[in-house]
Design a protein around this motif. Structure first.
Motif, PDB file in Angstrom:
ATOM      1  N   ILE A 295      -7.151   6.503   5.716  1.00  0.00           N
ATOM      2  CA  ILE A 295      -6.103   7.381   6.255  1.00  0.00           C
ATOM      3  C   ILE A 295      -5.297   6.681   7.348  1.00  0.00           C
ATOM      4  O   ILE A 295      -4.066   6.578   7.246  1.00  0.00           O
ATOM      5  N   PRO A 296      -5.928   6.178   8.425  1.00  0.00           N
ATOM      6  CA  PRO A 296      -5.109   5.487   9.439  1.00  0.00           C
ATOM      7  C   PRO A 296      -4.493   4.194   8.916  1.00  0.00           C
ATOM      8  O   PRO A 296      -3.380   3.831   9.326  1.00  0.00           O
ATOM      9  N   TYR A 297      -5.193   3.510   8.007  1.00  0.00           N
ATOM     10  CA  TYR A 297      -4.644   2.264   7.461  1.00  0.00           C
ATOM     11  C   TYR A 297      -3.335   2.531   6.721  1.00  0.00           C
ATOM     12  O   TYR A 297      -2.335   1.831   6.923  1.00  0.00           O
TER      13      TYR A 297
ATOM     14  N   HIS B  70       7.939  -1.121   1.606  1.00  0.00           N
ATOM     15  CA  HIS B  70       9.273  -0.709   1.156  1.00  0.00           C
ATOM     16  C   HIS B  70       9.943   0.252   2.148  1.00  0.00           C
ATOM     17  O   HIS B  70      10.513   1.286   1.759  1.00  0.00           O
ATOM     18  N   GLY B  71       9.808  -0.065   3.419  1.00  0.00           N
ATOM     19  CA  GLY B  71      10.538   0.676   4.442  1.00  0.00           C
ATOM     20  C   GLY B  71       9.880   1.931   4.966  1.00  0.00           C
ATOM     21  O   GLY B  71      10.468   2.649   5.785  1.00  0.00           O
ATOM     22  N   GLY B  72       8.671   2.229   4.528  1.00  0.00           N
ATOM     23  CA  GLY B  72       8.011   3.444   5.014  1.00  0.00           C
ATOM     24  C   GLY B  72       6.500   3.326   4.965  1.00  0.00           C
ATOM     25  O   GLY B  72       5.952   2.457   4.269  1.00  0.00           O
ATOM     26  N   PRO B  73       5.800   4.193   5.705  1.00  0.00           N
ATOM     27  CA  PRO B  73       4.329   4.167   5.702  1.00  0.00           C
ATOM     28  C   PRO B  73       3.778   4.392   4.292  1.00  0.00           C
ATOM     29  O   PRO B  73       4.292   5.231   3.543  1.00  0.00           O
ATOM     30  N   LEU B  74       2.740   3.670   3.966  1.00  0.00           N
ATOM     31  CA  LEU B  74       2.121   3.785   2.642  1.00  0.00           C
ATOM     32  C   LEU B  74       1.625   5.208   2.392  1.00  0.00           C
ATOM     33  O   LEU B  74       1.664   5.701   1.255  1.00  0.00           O
ATOM     34  N   ALA B  75       1.179   5.870   3.439  1.00  0.00           N
ATOM     35  CA  ALA B  75       0.615   7.213   3.290  1.00  0.00           C
ATOM     36  C   ALA B  75       1.634   8.228   2.797  1.00  0.00           C
ATOM     37  O   ALA B  75       1.262   9.288   2.281  1.00  0.00           O
ATOM     38  N   LYS B  76       2.940   7.922   2.961  1.00  0.00           N
ATOM     39  CA  LYS B  76       3.972   8.854   2.518  1.00  0.00           C
ATOM     40  C   LYS B  76       4.301   8.710   1.045  1.00  0.00           C
ATOM     41  O   LYS B  76       5.060   9.511   0.494  1.00  0.00           O
ATOM     42  N   LYS B  77       3.748   7.688   0.410  1.00  0.00           N
ATOM     43  CA  LYS B  77       3.934   7.550  -1.032  1.00  0.00           C
ATOM     44  C   LYS B  77       3.125   8.642  -1.726  1.00  0.00           C
ATOM     45  O   LYS B  77       1.947   8.853  -1.417  1.00  0.00           O
TER      46      LYS B  77
ATOM     47  N   ALA C 241     -14.293   6.867  -5.703  1.00  0.00           N
ATOM     48  CA  ALA C 241     -13.662   6.957  -4.385  1.00  0.00           C
ATOM     49  C   ALA C 241     -13.597   5.603  -3.696  1.00  0.00           C
ATOM     50  O   ALA C 241     -12.575   5.247  -3.102  1.00  0.00           O
ATOM     51  N   SER C 242     -14.684   4.844  -3.771  1.00  0.00           N
ATOM     52  CA  SER C 242     -14.693   3.536  -3.112  1.00  0.00           C
ATOM     53  C   SER C 242     -13.744   2.565  -3.819  1.00  0.00           C
ATOM     54  O   SER C 242     -13.109   1.724  -3.174  1.00  0.00           O
ATOM     55  N   ASP C 243     -13.629   2.696  -5.135  1.00  0.00           N
ATOM     56  CA  ASP C 243     -12.684   1.855  -5.874  1.00  0.00           C
ATOM     57  C   ASP C 243     -11.243   2.197  -5.493  1.00  0.00           C
ATOM     58  O   ASP C 243     -10.419   1.306  -5.267  1.00  0.00           O
ATOM     59  N   LEU C 244     -10.944   3.480  -5.389  1.00  0.00           N
ATOM     60  CA  LEU C 244      -9.597   3.907  -4.994  1.00  0.00           C
ATOM     61  C   LEU C 244      -9.291   3.461  -3.567  1.00  0.00           C
ATOM     62  O   LEU C 244      -8.177   3.043  -3.258  1.00  0.00           O
ATOM     63  N   GLY C 245     -10.306   3.566  -2.694  1.00  0.00           N
ATOM     64  CA  GLY C 245     -10.108   3.123  -1.319  1.00  0.00           C
ATOM     65  C   GLY C 245      -9.792   1.645  -1.247  1.00  0.00           C
ATOM     66  O   GLY C 245      -8.897   1.207  -0.506  1.00  0.00           O
ATOM     67  N   LEU C 246     -10.490   0.863  -2.034  1.00  0.00           N
ATOM     68  CA  LEU C 246     -10.249  -0.576  -2.072  1.00  0.00           C
ATOM     69  C   LEU C 246      -8.839  -0.871  -2.588  1.00  0.00           C
ATOM     70  O   LEU C 246      -8.135  -1.714  -2.032  1.00  0.00           O
ATOM     71  N   GLN C 247      -8.432  -0.149  -3.616  1.00  0.00           N
ATOM     72  CA  GLN C 247      -7.113  -0.384  -4.204  1.00  0.00           C
ATOM     73  C   GLN C 247      -5.988  -0.025  -3.231  1.00  0.00           C
ATOM     74  O   GLN C 247      -4.939  -0.679  -3.208  1.00  0.00           O
ATOM     75  N   MET C 248      -6.202   1.003  -2.417  1.00  0.00           N
ATOM     76  CA  MET C 248      -5.163   1.431  -1.484  1.00  0.00           C
ATOM     77  C   MET C 248      -4.906   0.396  -0.385  1.00  0.00           C
ATOM     78  O   MET C 248      -3.849   0.388   0.235  1.00  0.00           O
TER      79      MET C 248
END
Length: 357
Positions: A251-253, A260-267, A319-326
């Protein structure tokens, strides 16, 4: 009536254990993984929490509290969580179902120094099925003759005792076996993808003579399924903690990572993925607590414990795989703990075979 609102005492335990785990255990995670061994000083710190000693007193013994504690430990380091859970399971089984003579053994676990012991259940066979064990215990006079192999035993070479689950006369028995009994051979530590410092090992029982008095339970009448159910709940709690750690890290990462000009979390994809992981954590916790509550209330729990374990073992890998990919390329480097959590998740998910039975 089930209530998932923690008591004041449980809230204190949760907060205390969370602080201890994050300050004392989490900073050691990478060092333990690289070194492949847990040092005695850290094990002593873990022992000082008193979670194992609390199992001896019936008034202090609480499966729900144990699940809360193991989640907090799992969020810091799953390796250390399983190290203490292994002893917890052994001591808890004897305290819960042992005869008066068997409970006297627990005095050896009451001092201030870490003492390893483990429940030996899993076997080194493809498609291991807990309902069909190859380890056999045959009655011979006043003894049982134990033959078979157990695998993935935590801290195997350090254990003073094993609680061996074996087939006997059409049912399952649990035998308390000292590490130094004739015919017990502890193999070399197995190198695994994760939980590297846990020193998972194989134990061979070659016609080991075990006194009938060491068959768990008064007159040997123990509920072996309850031991298996308790182990599944403990594993589920640990996996819940690990999944929570992944969520709380990404989440904080993703908020700070600009792409691309914006925080990844907003994708949208990232935001939805984090929401999915959050739902996994919540579902894993409620399923685990429900099973732990049934254990504490001594209600039928096998189905719920199996569901909690199966769901957790599947979702923690996703979940851990998705976390790694993010984390993108960073996820595959040692600069972040997610790659370690991913490996630990894979190891945790097979500690009872593919997904239990």
């Amino acid at each position: 009536m089930i209530s998932y609102e923690l008591t004041q005492e449980q809230q204190i335990v949760q907060a205390t254990m969370s602080e201890f785990a994050l300050q004392e255990l989490f900073p050691q995670t990478r060092r333990l993984d690289d070194g492949g061994i847990i040092d005695a000083e850290l094990l002593t710190k873990l022992w000082s929490t008193g979670i194992v000693q609390a199992q001896v007193d019936e008034e202090d013994r609480s499966p729900v509290t144990n699940a809360i504690v193991l989640e907090e430990l799992g969020a810091a380091d799953a390796t250390l969580a399983i190290a203490i859970a292994s002893v917890l399971g052994f001591v808890g089984a004897i305290a819960d179902q042992g005869s008066a003579a068997q409970k006297a053994l627990l005095e050896e676990f009451a001092n201030d120094d870490f003492r390893a012991a483990a429940i030996a259940l899993m076997e080194p066979s493809f498609g291991f099925d807990v309902s069909r064990l190859a380890t056999k215990a045959s009655r011979s006079g006043d003894n049982y003759v134990l033959t078979g192999r157990k695998a993935m035993v935590p801290l195997a070479r350090h254990c003073s005792h094993f609680l061996v689950i074996a087939e006997s006369e059409g049912g399952k028995v649990a035998l308390i076996v000292p590490r130094d009994a004739m015919g017990v051979l502890v193999g070399e530590t197995k190198q695994t993808i994760g939980l590297r410092a846990l020193e998972l090992g194989e134990v061979n029982f070659d016609n080991v003579e075990v006194p009938a008095s060491m068959r768990l339970g008064e007159n040997g009448e123990a509920d072996v399924q309850r031991i298996i159910d308790s182990a599944r709940v403990g594993l589920s709690a640990t996996m819940t903690g690990l999944c929570r750690a992944v969520r709380d890290y990404v989440i904080p990462y993703t908020k700070e990572r600009v792409v691309h000009g914006g925080p990844l979390a907003k994708k949208q994809f990232i935001a939805f993925t984090i929401a999915d992981i959050h739902m996994d954590v919540e579902a894993m916790r409620w399923m685990t607590w429900k099973a732990a509550w049934a254990l504490e209330a001594r209600q039928p729990v096998t189905q719920q414990a199996q569901l909690a374990y199966t769901y957790a073992s599947q979702q923690i890998v996703f979940a851990s795989d998705l976390g790694l990919q993010m984390l993108g390329g960073h996820g595959f480097t040692k600069g972040h703990p997610v790659e370690l959590w991913y490996r630990n998740a894979r190891a945790l998910s097979v500690l009872e075979g593919a997904a239990g039975v």
